[in-house]
Design a protein around this motif. Structure first.
Motif: not given
Length: 262
Positions: A230, A233, A240
């Motif tokens: 995460r 990202e 991404f």
């Protein structure tokens, strides 16, 4: 005492009455009425995991709520059983109360030292299984519905109690290396399935010898991966998915540095 404290013992009967009303064939909730043991079982498993998740997050408000949801599952199953004439909620409560007393003679009975308690617990469980199960194996009674890692650990512990176990860590590590080689040598999907299963089983064995909870360790590793992914990202934003593998590897290292204490 806080103003909202309840000085009297906890009373489960109001919840039982709610469930009885929900399951009333004439005036109850259609969804609740049509449920049976098998349709409710997945929810029971899910609620147990949500309890574990709240504990993992150290979220006491969530834990209180999730324990309530899990308790509801006990009441739900018990109400279905009572309507079918099998047993009642009171039978469940009485049964577990008697079992806890029976399995703790070092507390409620013969005065055996407390440090001997766990061994006595396992001996008593084994005697109970021998008395009621047609299956007399040392492995009898390990639920097949348990998560695979947890069931593997329980099966291994049962086998170890009979003396069938690696005497040291070196033997376990050698077995892992052997199983990994067999994964490399597998030549078909079925062989890969079997050999990877053997490898996972051996890794659980290593965790058991190190006194590591394999299920909890995998949850921790998964959570760590999720957090780092995460972060990747967040750093890259909408770009991404289109980044090269090399760029994503660089982001992974950056995310890892962010999460690693100095």
């Amino acid at each position: 005492m806080p103003s909202n404290a309840h000085p009297s013992p906890a009373d489960i009967m109001p919840l039982a009455k709610v469930m009885a009303r929900l399951r009333d064939p004439d005036t109850g909730c259609p969804w609740d009425i049509e449920q049976d043991f098998s349709t409710i079982a997945p929810y029971t498993i899910e609620e147990a995991y949500e309890v574990a998740d709240a504990i993992e997050r150290d979220d006491m408000a969530a834990l209180r709520d999730e324990l309530g949801d899990l308790l509801l599952q006990v009441v739900f199953h018990s109400r279905i059983a009572e309507q079918a004439g099998y047993f009642t909620l009171q039978d469940v409560i009485d049964g577990i109360t008697e079992k806890m007393i029976r399995r703790h003679p070092h507390i409620f009975g013969d005065g055996v030292a407390r440090e001997d308690g766990h061994g006595r617990w396992e001996d008593i469980k084994a005697a109970e299984r021998a008395g009621k199960d047609a299956d007399q194996s040392a492995l009898a009674g390990v639920a097949k519905a348990l998560p695979a890692l947890l069931r593997a650990e329980k099966i291994q512990k049962r086998a170890a109690r009979t003396g069938f176990d690696w005497p040291d860590i070196q033997g376990v590590v050698a077995k892992i290396e052997e199983e990994l080689q067999e994964v490399h040598e597998a030549a078909s999907p079925d062989e890969h399935h079997e050999e990877i299963g053997d490898l996972l089983f051996s890794v659980v064995n290593l965790a058991r010898h190190w006194k590591v909870d394999a299920e909890a360790a995998l949850r921790t590793a998964t959570a760590k991966f999720e957090k780092r992914f995460r972060t990747m990202e967040d750093i890259a934003g909408e770009a991404f998915p289109g980044l090269s593998l090399e760029d994503k590897e660089a982001l992974w290292k950056q995310a890892k540095r962010r999460q690693t204490p100095d």
